[in-house]
Enzyme design. Structure first.
Site, PDB file in Angstrom:
ATOM      1  N   ALA A   1     -13.955   0.237  -1.784  1.00  0.00           N
ATOM      2  CA  ALA A   1     -13.605   1.293  -2.735  1.00  0.00           C
ATOM      3  C   ALA A   1     -12.337   2.029  -2.314  1.00  0.00           C
ATOM      4  O   ALA A   1     -11.970   3.039  -2.900  1.00  0.00           O
ATOM      5  CB  ALA A   1     -14.762   2.281  -2.865  1.00  0.00           C
TER       6      ALA A   1
ATOM      7  N   ASP B   1      -5.725   5.820   8.200  1.00  0.00           N
ATOM      8  CA  ASP B   1      -7.171   5.856   7.956  1.00  0.00           C
ATOM      9  C   ASP B   1      -7.924   6.220   9.231  1.00  0.00           C
ATOM     10  O   ASP B   1      -8.869   7.014   9.217  1.00  0.00           O
ATOM     11  CB  ASP B   1      -7.675   4.497   7.460  1.00  0.00           C
ATOM     12  CG  ASP B   1      -6.917   4.017   6.238  1.00  0.00           C
ATOM     13  OD1 ASP B   1      -6.276   4.853   5.573  1.00  0.00           O
ATOM     14  OD2 ASP B   1      -6.963   2.808   5.957  1.00  0.00           O
TER      15      ASP B   1
HETATM   16  C1  GLA Z   1      -4.461   1.303   3.755  1.00  0.00           C
HETATM   17  C2  GLA Z   1      -4.005   1.206   5.208  1.00  0.00           C
HETATM   18  C3  GLA Z   1      -3.320   2.494   5.655  1.00  0.00           C
HETATM   19  C4  GLA Z   1      -2.245   2.917   4.675  1.00  0.00           C
HETATM   20  C5  GLA Z   1      -2.775   2.902   3.252  1.00  0.00           C
HETATM   21  C6  GLA Z   1      -1.701   3.173   2.244  1.00  0.00           C
HETATM   22  O1  GLA Z   1      -5.470   2.253   3.621  1.00  0.00           O
HETATM   23  O2  GLA Z   1      -5.108   0.952   6.038  1.00  0.00           O
HETATM   24  O3  GLA Z   1      -2.800   2.324   6.947  1.00  0.00           O
HETATM   25  O4  GLA Z   1      -1.098   2.126   4.821  1.00  0.00           O
HETATM   26  O5  GLA Z   1      -3.369   1.663   2.921  1.00  0.00           O
HETATM   27  O6  GLA Z   1      -1.214   4.468   2.382  1.00  0.00           O
END
Ligand code: GLA
Length: 377
Positions: free
Chosen positions: A118, A167
């Site tokens: 998600a 993240d």
């Molecule tokens: C994913 C990656 C992150 C980031 C986002 C986009 O969630 O895991 O490191 O690059 O995409 O912002």
């Protein structure tokens, strides 16, 4: 968690840890460009019960997985040996060993309320829970940002996903009631107050429940495109390009790289703008910034999709202050900032629009900023 652990492994766990998923308010795809981002942790959390083992085995069990116990030998963990969900926890153990830490085996039981697929970083939540548990149980003394880097290393080097560190930083370092202002190059983070309810606002997460396959290879290709553009411009990273320099940069780059660069540069500026509004307590002022961020991801970075665009357009028609896709793209979730008294009608409008378009019903829920990874038992 303790009871489930006892049932599965026949003994008490040494402890229980928790690590949340995240949504990013603004600053998308900027992390691997040495830039800025502004995620919050969400209340959806991965729980992990762990017991140390003395025999070097790593045994993994998930309440969500339907497979049997995964049983691995810590000393022979190498990238490629685990291809299921077990790659995330095993990857963390591998990354710690690779970094020279003296760690051993363990029994792990995972149960999570972070929806998978998600765009809410269920994998980062799992990695961070394992990293925090190992840090405590093996007395590694690592800081939360250092554990986020271990988690990212697990994902890059073991699970094979070339993600940035946003993240994992969100899951490891967020605090309740705040957004996390990340400066990736400086390896710095700052907590900025973010309490929408206190201002009569809601932050809704709308999971479109689609994940377009395109996403897998596309992420790596976009990252490579950004790195190529930076090299062509003689910069260490696109972080180093100021908005005023965009026209000149545009003349130096092949046409296909221009919109990518424009997204990164304008997105970094949007993070700065959003942070200054939050510092001044102006949460509603985030609205137009979110919507501009969505247009940039849709038109320049080209990672939105019909379902996410439908959520954003319907939400704005229903009076949202702002809306954007969040996370890696190609489906996943949209965030919507809306006044409290319009939230129900907006949710009904989005659900109705999905029904009319013949899409599966989306999942909608409100979130407020939750705490980051921690030991809970
Ligand atoms: C994913 C990656 C992150 C980031 C986002 C986009 O969630 O895991 O490191 O690059 O995409 O912002």
């Amino acid at each position: 968690m303790k009871e489930a652990f006892r049932r599965i492994f026949g003994a008490d766990p040494d402890g229980v840890w928790a690590a949340p998923g995240r949504v990013n308010l603004i600053g998308e795809h900027t992390d691997y460009n040495d830039g800025f981002a502004l995620p919050i942790a969400i209340p959806h959390t991965t729980l992990l019960a762990v017991r140390r083992r003395r025999d070097g085995r790593l045994r993994l069990h998930s309440a969500q997985g339907d497979g049997p116990l995964i049983d691995l030998d810590v000393a022979s963990l190498v990238p490629g040996v685990v291809t299921t969900w077990g790659a995330y926890p095993a990857g963390v153990v591998w990354a710690l060993r690779e970094a020279g830490h003296r760690i051993g085996g363990a029994d792990l039981h995972v149960d999570s309320t972070v929806p998978t697929g998600a765009g809410l970083s269920s994998s980062a939540a799992l990695e961070c829970a394992v990293a925090f548990a190992y840090n405590d149980l093996f007395e590694l003394g690592l800081s939360a940002p250092a554990l986020a880097l271990v988690a990212q290393r697990a994902e890059n080097g073991f699970a094979g996903v070339p993600c940035g560190v946003m993240d994992q930083m969100a899951s490891a370092c967020c605090t309740a009631g705040t957004a996390l202002h990340l400066d990736i190059r400086a390896a710095a983070h700052e907590h900025v107050p973010f309490a929408p309810e206190a201002q009569g606002l809601r932050l809704l997460v709308i999971d479109t429940r689609v994940k377009h396959d395109l996403g897998d290879g596309a992420y790596a290709a976009l990252r490579a495109g950004c790195e190529r553009a930076a090299r062509r411009l003689g910069l260490a990273a696109l972080r180093d390009l100021a908005p005023a320099e965009l026209p000149r940069a545009g003349r130096m780059l092949p046409a296909d790289l221009v919109p990518l660069v424009r997204h990164i540069v304008t997105e970094n500026a949007r993070v700065a703008e959003a942070v200054s509004h939050l510092r001044a307590g102006r949460i509603a002022a985030l609205g137009p910034i979110l919507t501009a961020g969505h247009a940039s991801l849709r038109d320049d970075y080209r990672i939105s999709c019909a379902e996410s665009d439908l959520v954003v357009d319907t939400a704005l028609d229903a009076g949202a202050l702002g809306a954007r896709m969040t996370g890696g793209g190609f489906g996943g979730s949209v965030i919507v900032l809306v006044e409290e008294d319009r939230a129900d009608a907006l949710a009904a409008a989005v659900t109705g629009a999905f029904r009319s378009a013949g899409y599966r019903a989306p999942h909608l829920f409100a979130v407020s900023p939750a705490p980051g990874a921690r030991r809970i038992e």
